[in-house]
Design an enzyme around this catalytic site. Structure first.
Site, mmCIF file in Angstrom:
data_model
loop_
_atom_site.group_PDB
_atom_site.id
_atom_site.type_symbol
_atom_site.label_atom_id
_atom_site.label_comp_id
_atom_site.label_asym_id
_atom_site.label_seq_id
_atom_site.Cartn_x
_atom_site.Cartn_y
_atom_site.Cartn_z
ATOM 1 N N HIS A 166 67.940 57.929 87.964
ATOM 2 C CA HIS A 166 69.283 58.401 88.350
ATOM 3 C C HIS A 166 69.587 59.796 87.832
ATOM 4 O O HIS A 166 70.661 60.322 88.092
ATOM 5 C CB HIS A 166 70.344 57.422 87.834
ATOM 6 C CG HIS A 166 70.307 56.113 88.562
ATOM 7 N ND1 HIS A 166 71.215 55.770 89.529
ATOM 8 C CD2 HIS A 166 69.435 55.075 88.494
ATOM 9 C CE1 HIS A 166 70.925 54.567 90.007
ATOM 10 N NE2 HIS A 166 69.848 54.126 89.390
ATOM 11 N N ASP A 379 73.179 67.855 86.989
ATOM 12 C CA ASP A 379 73.571 66.462 87.259
ATOM 13 C C ASP A 379 72.612 65.863 88.279
ATOM 14 O O ASP A 379 72.345 66.485 89.316
ATOM 15 C CB ASP A 379 75.007 66.443 87.827
ATOM 16 C CG ASP A 379 75.703 65.118 87.573
ATOM 17 O OD1 ASP A 379 75.000 64.106 87.392
ATOM 18 O OD2 ASP A 379 76.946 65.097 87.556
ATOM 19 N N LYS A 386 81.416 62.488 95.744
ATOM 20 C CA LYS A 386 81.383 61.690 96.966
ATOM 21 C C LYS A 386 82.625 60.797 97.059
ATOM 22 O O LYS A 386 83.173 60.584 98.135
ATOM 23 C CB LYS A 386 80.106 60.843 97.004
ATOM 24 C CG LYS A 386 78.846 61.709 97.091
ATOM 25 C CD LYS A 386 77.584 60.894 97.292
ATOM 26 C CE LYS A 386 76.414 61.827 97.623
ATOM 27 N NZ LYS A 386 75.165 61.110 97.849
HETATM 28 P P1 ADP Z 1 77.412 59.892 85.706
HETATM 29 O O1 ADP Z 1 76.498 58.949 86.357
HETATM 30 O O2 ADP Z 1 76.704 61.010 85.015
HETATM 31 O O3 ADP Z 1 78.385 59.246 84.818
HETATM 32 P P2 ADP Z 1 78.688 60.105 88.329
HETATM 33 O O4 ADP Z 1 79.678 61.092 88.821
HETATM 34 O O5 ADP Z 1 77.513 59.898 89.200
HETATM 35 O O6 ADP Z 1 78.267 60.589 86.865
HETATM 36 O O7 ADP Z 1 79.379 58.697 88.146
HETATM 37 C C1 ADP Z 1 80.536 58.507 87.387
HETATM 38 C C2 ADP Z 1 81.193 57.203 87.793
HETATM 39 O O8 ADP Z 1 82.102 56.797 86.762
HETATM 40 C C3 ADP Z 1 81.999 57.334 89.059
HETATM 41 O O9 ADP Z 1 81.799 56.227 89.870
HETATM 42 C C4 ADP Z 1 83.438 57.456 88.574
HETATM 43 O O10 ADP Z 1 84.380 56.897 89.470
HETATM 44 C C5 ADP Z 1 83.423 56.683 87.280
HETATM 45 N N1 ADP Z 1 84.370 57.295 86.318
HETATM 46 C C6 ADP Z 1 84.332 58.554 85.878
HETATM 47 N N2 ADP Z 1 85.366 58.794 85.036
HETATM 48 C C7 ADP Z 1 86.041 57.660 84.926
HETATM 49 C C8 ADP Z 1 87.194 57.254 84.177
HETATM 50 N N3 ADP Z 1 87.868 58.066 83.350
HETATM 51 N N4 ADP Z 1 87.591 56.000 84.310
HETATM 52 C C9 ADP Z 1 86.947 55.156 85.111
HETATM 53 N N5 ADP Z 1 85.866 55.479 85.824
HETATM 54 C C10 ADP Z 1 85.405 56.710 85.736
HETATM 55 C C1 G6P Z 2 74.390 58.125 83.678
HETATM 56 C C2 G6P Z 2 73.046 57.464 83.492
HETATM 57 C C3 G6P Z 2 73.204 55.947 83.401
HETATM 58 C C4 G6P Z 2 74.219 55.588 82.328
HETATM 59 C C5 G6P Z 2 75.528 56.324 82.580
HETATM 60 C C6 G6P Z 2 76.557 56.067 81.503
HETATM 61 O O1 G6P Z 2 74.904 57.757 84.890
HETATM 62 O O2 G6P Z 2 72.191 57.826 84.558
HETATM 63 O O3 G6P Z 2 71.972 55.345 83.100
HETATM 64 O O4 G6P Z 2 74.445 54.210 82.305
HETATM 65 O O5 G6P Z 2 75.282 57.717 82.650
HETATM 66 O O6 G6P Z 2 76.022 56.310 80.239
HETATM 67 P P1 G6P Z 2 75.891 55.188 79.110
HETATM 68 O O7 G6P Z 2 75.070 55.811 78.040
HETATM 69 O O8 G6P Z 2 77.282 54.885 78.708
HETATM 70 O O9 G6P Z 2 75.238 53.987 79.712
#
Ligand code: ADP
Ligand code: G6P
Length: 728
Positions: A166, A379, A386
């Site tokens: 991911h 990222d 999206k």
């Molecule tokens: P990453 O995988 O690095 O965390 P992404 O943008 O791919 O980044 O995914 C983040 C996910 O977490 C999204 O589905 C988003 O809706 C959720 N998210 C981000 N910030 C919050 C928050 N403050 N509260 C709840 N959900 C959140």
């Molecule tokens: C990214 C990583 C995931 C991970 C998430 C949240 O999306 O690709 O593997 O689960 O961040 O991070 P955390 O360390 O809280 O699992």
């Protein structure tokens, strides 16, 4: 009924203890939020860590955790404090995460943490195997479990295993600095299919496989021991309808307005524009840079003071890791400083929230914001971008997106920026704030159409379809292994027939691969073997090598030689030229062109008799320039050694078969003599031409266990020599 076992470090739910009772909340992060829909619809189970240290639980509570988790079709892997510190906070998030995101200065390699990483991957393997039945499929996720595929394969070789990363896979130059680079790659190669978000990550991975493990890669297939492993890119989507329907519900009056919604609406009345950013609190997300760039924007365009507000939501993440603590302090200070610098009695430029929010509040934020500012430094994908698009049901809104997010590859109707350039940032933010409604709607429409088509379900289905194909290839390979009766038939045939033709490829068939091609010169034992074969059959050595080398090595021998993949034939001490064209490579190249066509409006693919052309004359020239460079890089790594060439035409990139192939040679030799026994042995893509051209009664044998048109398969050059020895 066979099931799928999803495995990731974090489960889609998080367990915590509040006043001696268990509290369960949803996990944040792209992996958990994205995979949740896939999991809830399927019949499988999800194996992962509950988010709570096992040694802090009494036996009763531990059992309760398992029970609660079971209800959600999940199984937990117990991790204690030491595991969490060394494997999760340590190796995963202080070594792998920063390195894979190109933050080399944050990368910390500790032997003890590596040992913990291995230990915990084994713990995961145990839980998976305890829950695994014959015929089940395992789908492993992300960088915390890179060793897991091989650990499972070692114990359950017949299990079909998929892996998806991911986060970005870094370029070879970065990855090679990793002390345990070989072990990591080998761990991943326990999978049958490896998926990445973009072609670039896939390409970087294959480059490391070729250079570090020195394995054979054909297009996107890796030949490893006696297995074929497929590598492909699958850009992850979101549950589009879930976000869209939630937004529709929020717009309708059926839902009572939350406090947040009311605050946001007051803001709209004040005629200020809302700019939204949502991230996990992570240094890869570029939060401090974004705040500083916002300051630069307000300094450069002071007319926007009191007219805009940045709503910045950061969800706490990995807060025991020092770099994350530092980032939190830096962000707090920056927000304080900027708000102090610009605030008036009635206006603060940044609203900053450091907490997780319920889904409904996220939707409120998405639908109330005029602009989404998603500007990570690096990222893997970024699902927030999206999600914002999916909730814009009224068609307005502008997405400003970093080029460094995997999502930018599919979202070129967003305003794409380099997040490190304040000028680029400020200019595009202004452009977003002043964009005419019509243009907003046009861009949104394109983005939404694509997101709807490639939603998370489609993503998972494509992955499974591809994984299923690897299973089929594996099954045919097992039945094609040249041994036992097959081998006896071949030897008997060869010894009893009169007119025998023996076509042998050279590198990878008679000799193993060497770093320096000159080191693969024939040895004395090989000469002896070939001399003996020559007396019994018409022997043809057929190779991609150049004519001079073969003449130097074999010129004084009575063998027939074919060089340069079939350009030259040496027979009766004379060289003659040959040529022909093929098209079966198109099925590998076309999907790549289709991805580029889909992500670049105005382009199309032309299928010619012997070539494929991607035309971009009506595409946006700036975008086309970027895309042609990307496509060229992807293609260059794929066409090498496969008898293809890339032509750069006027506003077109054309891939064509080079003018030669080894199959032509067979047809020619068959017109010269009526052979009653034909044996063809080769190892790579170029030898497939021979397998295809050989007549039905021929024995076609492929060295290695990748997909092939040959009837039989054999392990390596050593086994080829043993077989040839048996013939004489
Ligand atoms: P990453 O995988 O690095 O965390 P992404 O943008 O791919 O980044 O995914 C983040 C996910 O977490 C999204 O589905 C988003 O809706 C959720 N998210 C981000 N910030 C919050 C928050 N403050 N509260 C709840 N959900 C959140
Ligand atoms: C990214 C990583 C995931 C991970 C998430 C949240 O999306 O690709 O593997 O689960 O961040 O991070 P955390 O360390 O809280 O699992």
């Amino acid at each position: 009924m066979n099931k799928t076992i999803i495995v990731s470090n974090r489960l889609p739910l998080q367990v915590s203890i509040q006043e001696n009772s268990l509290e369960i909340s949803p996990s944040v992060g792209g992996l958990a939020t994205g995979m949740k829909s896939v999991h809830s619809e399927g019949k499988g189970i999800w194996v992962g860590w509950s988010g709570i240290p096992e040694n802090e639980l009494s036996p009763e509570l531990s059992q309760k955790v398992q029970q609660e988790i079971r209800k959600e079709k999940c199984v937990s892997v117990p991790l204690d404090n030491q595991d969490i510190e060394e494997y999760y906070e340590g190796f995963s998030n202080r070594a792998l995460w920063p390195l894979f995101h190109y933050f080399m200065e944050y990368t910390n390699f500790e032997q003890q943490e590596w040992e913990a990483y291995k230990r915990v991957n084994e713990k995961f393997a145990k839980v998976v195997i305890d829950n695994l039945d014959d015929g089940d499929t395992v789908w492993v996720h992300d960088y915390q479990l890179l060793l897991l595929p091989q650990l499972i394969k070692d114990q359950k070789p017949n299990t079909t295993i998929g892996f998806f990363l991911h986060i970005p896979f870094p370029s070879y130059e970065i990855f090679r600095t990793f002390p345990w680079r070989q072990e990591i790659l080998k761990g991943m190669l326990g999978s049958d299919l490896l998926g990445f978000h973009t072609y670039d990550y896939e390409r970087h991975f294959l480059s490391s496989i070729k250079r570090i493990l020195r394995l054979d890669v054909n297009f996107n297939e890796i030949n490893y021991h006696d297995r074929m492993i497929k590598v492909d890119s699958f850009p992850m989507g979101i549950d589009y309808d879930k976000y869209r329907n939630a937004a529709l519900k929020h717009h309708s009056d059926s839902l009572e307005k939350s406090d947040l919604r009311k605050r946001l609406e007051e803001h709209m009345i004040e005629d200020k524009k809302l700019i939204l950013s949502i991230d996990r609190m992570d240094y890869t997300k570029g939060i401090p840079t974004r705040i500083k760039a916002f300051e630069f924007f307000l300094d450069t365009y002071p007319e926007y003071k009191e007219k805009v507000r940045l709503v910045m939501l950061a969800v706490p993440s990995r807060s025991n890791v020092p770099q994350y603590q530092k980032l939190k302090r830096e962000t707090d200070e920056l927000v304080g400083r900027i708000n102090g610098k610009f605030a008036t009695v009635s206006w603060t430029p940044i609203w900053y929230f450091y907490r997780s929010l319920p889904f409904e509040d996220l939707i409120d934020l998405y639908i109330s914001s005029d602009v989404a500012l998603i500007t990570p430094i690096r990222d893997g994908m970024n699902l927030v971008a999206k999600e914002y698009v999916a909730t814009r049901t009224q068609g307005n809104g502008v997405l400003v997106l970093s080029e460094m997010a995997g999502a930018s590859k599919e979202m070129n109707e967003a305003l794409l920026i380099n997040p490190n350039s304040y000028e680029d940032f400020a200019l595009n933010l202004k452009r977003a704030l002043t964009m005419p409604l019509k243009e907003q709607e046009t861009r949104m429409k394109f983005l939404q159409k694509r997101l709807k088509r490639y939603d998370v379900e489609k993503w998972a289905n494509e992955f499974f379809k591809s994984l299923e194909e690897t299973k089929q290839v594996r099954n045919t390979t097992i039945t094609k292994k040249l041994a036992g009766d097959y081998e006896k038939d071949l030897i008997r045939d060869f010894q009893s027939k009169e007119k025998k033709l023996l076509l042998l490829d050279y590198d990878g068939t008679l000799v193993g691969f060497k770093d320096n091609p000159q080191d693969a010169a024939p040895d004395e034992a090989l000469f002896q073997l070939l001399d003996q074969l020559q007396e019994k059959a018409t022997l043809v050595l057929i190779s991609g090598r150049d004519r001079d080398t073969f003449e130097r090595w074999f010129g004084n021998k009575p063998y027939n030689l074919v060089t340069d993949h079939g350009v030259w034939l040496y027979q009766n001490k004379e060289w003659t030229a040959l040529e022909r064209l093929r098209t079966d490579w198109m099925q590998s190249i076309r999907p790549i062109l289709e991805t580029f066509r889909d992500s670049t409006p105005g382009t199309f693919i032309e299928t010619k008799k012997y070539s494929l052309a991607w035309h971009y004359r009506t595409a946006d020239p700036e975008l086309a320039k970027i895309r042609t460079m990307e496509l060229n890089t992807v293609l260059t790594s794929m066409v090498a050694n496969n008898g293809l060439s890339i032509l750069q035409g006027k506003k077109v990139i054309e891939i064509k078969s080079s003018n030669v192939n080894k199959g032509r040679v067979i047809s020619r030799l068959l017109t010269q003599e009526n052979y009653d026994s034909i044996t063809v042995i080769g190892d790579d893509w170029t030898d497939e031409y021979m397998f295809e051209e050989a007549p039905e009664h021929a024995y076609t044998i492929k060295v290695g266990f990748t997909k092939t048109k040959a009837k039989y398969q054999i392990k390596d050059p050593e086994q080829v020599r043993e077989l040839l020895q048996k013939l004489v």
